[in-house]
Enzyme design. Structure first.
Site, PDB file in Angstrom:
ATOM      1  N   GLY A  94       0.828  -1.212   0.000  1.00  0.00           N
ATOM      2  CA  GLY A  94       0.000   0.000   0.000  1.00  0.00           C
ATOM      3  C   GLY A  94       0.860   1.258   0.000  1.00  0.00           C
ATOM      4  O   GLY A  94       0.539   2.246  -0.660  1.00  0.00           O
ATOM      5  N   GLY A  95       1.966   1.227   0.716  1.00  0.00           N
ATOM      6  CA  GLY A  95       2.904   2.347   0.700  1.00  0.00           C
ATOM      7  C   GLY A  95       3.552   2.495  -0.664  1.00  0.00           C
ATOM      8  O   GLY A  95       3.632   3.607  -1.209  1.00  0.00           O
ATOM      9  N   TRP A 134       2.338   1.569  -3.445  1.00  0.00           N
ATOM     10  CA  TRP A 134       1.305   2.002  -4.392  1.00  0.00           C
ATOM     11  C   TRP A 134       1.259   3.533  -4.475  1.00  0.00           C
ATOM     12  O   TRP A 134       0.973   4.096  -5.531  1.00  0.00           O
ATOM     13  CB  TRP A 134      -0.052   1.447  -3.955  1.00  0.00           C
ATOM     14  CG  TRP A 134      -1.190   1.897  -4.795  1.00  0.00           C
ATOM     15  CD1 TRP A 134      -1.612   1.349  -5.976  1.00  0.00           C
ATOM     16  CD2 TRP A 134      -2.074   3.001  -4.542  1.00  0.00           C
ATOM     17  NE1 TRP A 134      -2.686   2.029  -6.459  1.00  0.00           N
ATOM     18  CE2 TRP A 134      -3.000   3.058  -5.606  1.00  0.00           C
ATOM     19  CE3 TRP A 134      -2.168   3.941  -3.527  1.00  0.00           C
ATOM     20  CZ2 TRP A 134      -4.001   4.015  -5.670  1.00  0.00           C
ATOM     21  CZ3 TRP A 134      -3.168   4.887  -3.592  1.00  0.00           C
ATOM     22  CH2 TRP A 134      -4.064   4.916  -4.647  1.00  0.00           C
ATOM     23  N   HIS A 135       1.565   4.202  -3.377  1.00  0.00           N
ATOM     24  CA  HIS A 135       1.522   5.674  -3.363  1.00  0.00           C
ATOM     25  C   HIS A 135       2.680   6.295  -4.133  1.00  0.00           C
ATOM     26  O   HIS A 135       2.603   7.451  -4.529  1.00  0.00           O
ATOM     27  CB  HIS A 135       1.518   6.189  -1.920  1.00  0.00           C
ATOM     28  CG  HIS A 135       0.189   6.068  -1.272  1.00  0.00           C
ATOM     29  ND1 HIS A 135      -0.218   4.943  -0.610  1.00  0.00           N
ATOM     30  CD2 HIS A 135      -0.839   6.944  -1.195  1.00  0.00           C
ATOM     31  CE1 HIS A 135      -1.435   5.125  -0.149  1.00  0.00           C
ATOM     32  NE2 HIS A 135      -1.846   6.335  -0.489  1.00  0.00           N
ATOM     33  N   GLY A 136       3.751   5.559  -4.319  1.00  0.00           N
ATOM     34  CA  GLY A 136       4.880   6.079  -5.074  1.00  0.00           C
ATOM     35  C   GLY A 136       6.107   5.205  -4.882  1.00  0.00           C
ATOM     36  O   GLY A 136       6.268   4.560  -3.854  1.00  0.00           O
TER      37      GLY A 136
END
Length: 194
Positions: free
Chosen positions: A123-124, A126-128
């Site tokens: 998930g982290g 996925w943010h960049g």
């Protein structure tokens, strides 16, 4: 979005750009200002989308539910960016096995923690594609694992559980959750690990 988030950016942006030029109090204020900024940005965008859809006759699901009033990190993720949280749960956490992995209770605890850690780390990411986002995800994975362990401990310690369920205990849990989330936001907002 415009009234609160943009104003909070005026406090947080200069400090995050040059943290070494500010004292501890300014850094703490910037961290809390960023927490308010990111919430009001995301929630503001969501409210605009919900309102526009409603004017066109569509009813969309709520995406934020007062996440900073969550009494633990698990509850935070049920209230924060609900569409993303649901996606992470449905397409990463559950396919990994969720919290139902094996017949062995000890194995099940370890595998559940592993699944939480992997889900939040991805998930982290996925943010960049930056270490700051990965660390943000790792921190939330660790927070979720710690919460599961502490919740299991409290089930075996009814006096502690009862104290934490009181209004003072709930206030303490909300404050601790907010602090953990804010500390993770520092990595999310930081331009680099330096």
């Amino acid at each position: 979005k415009m009234v609160i988030a943009d104003r909070m950016a005026m406090f947080s942006d200069p400090v995050f750009a040059n943290p070494n030029q500010y004292g501890a109090l300014a850094v703490w204020v910037a961290m809390i200002a960023y927490a308010l900024q990111i919430y009001c940005d995301f929630s503001g965008y969501t409210d605009m989308a919900l309102g526009t859809a409603h004017m066109l006759g569509y009813k969309l699901a709520k995406n934020f539910d007062l996440p900073y009033l969550a009494a633990n990190v698990s509850e935070f993720w049920h209230r924060w960016h609900i569409s993303l949280s649901t996606w992470l749960r449905d397409y990463i956490y559950i396919p990994l096995g969720g919290n139902r992995n094996s017949e062995c209770p000890r194995c099940n605890k370890w595998l559940t923690c592993r699944n939480l850690f992997i889900t939040m780390t991805l998930g982290g990411l996925w943010h960049g594609a930056a270490w700051t986002f990965v660390i943000w995800g790792v921190l939330h994975g660790v927070f979720l694992m710690m919460h599961r362990s502490f919740a299991a401990f409290c089930k075996r310690a009814p006096l502690i559980d009862r104290a934490l369920q009181s209004w003072v205990g709930t206030g303490l849990r909300v404050g601790m959750t907010f602090l953990c989330v804010c500390l993770a936001w520092v990595f999310f907002r930081a331009p680099s690990l330096t």
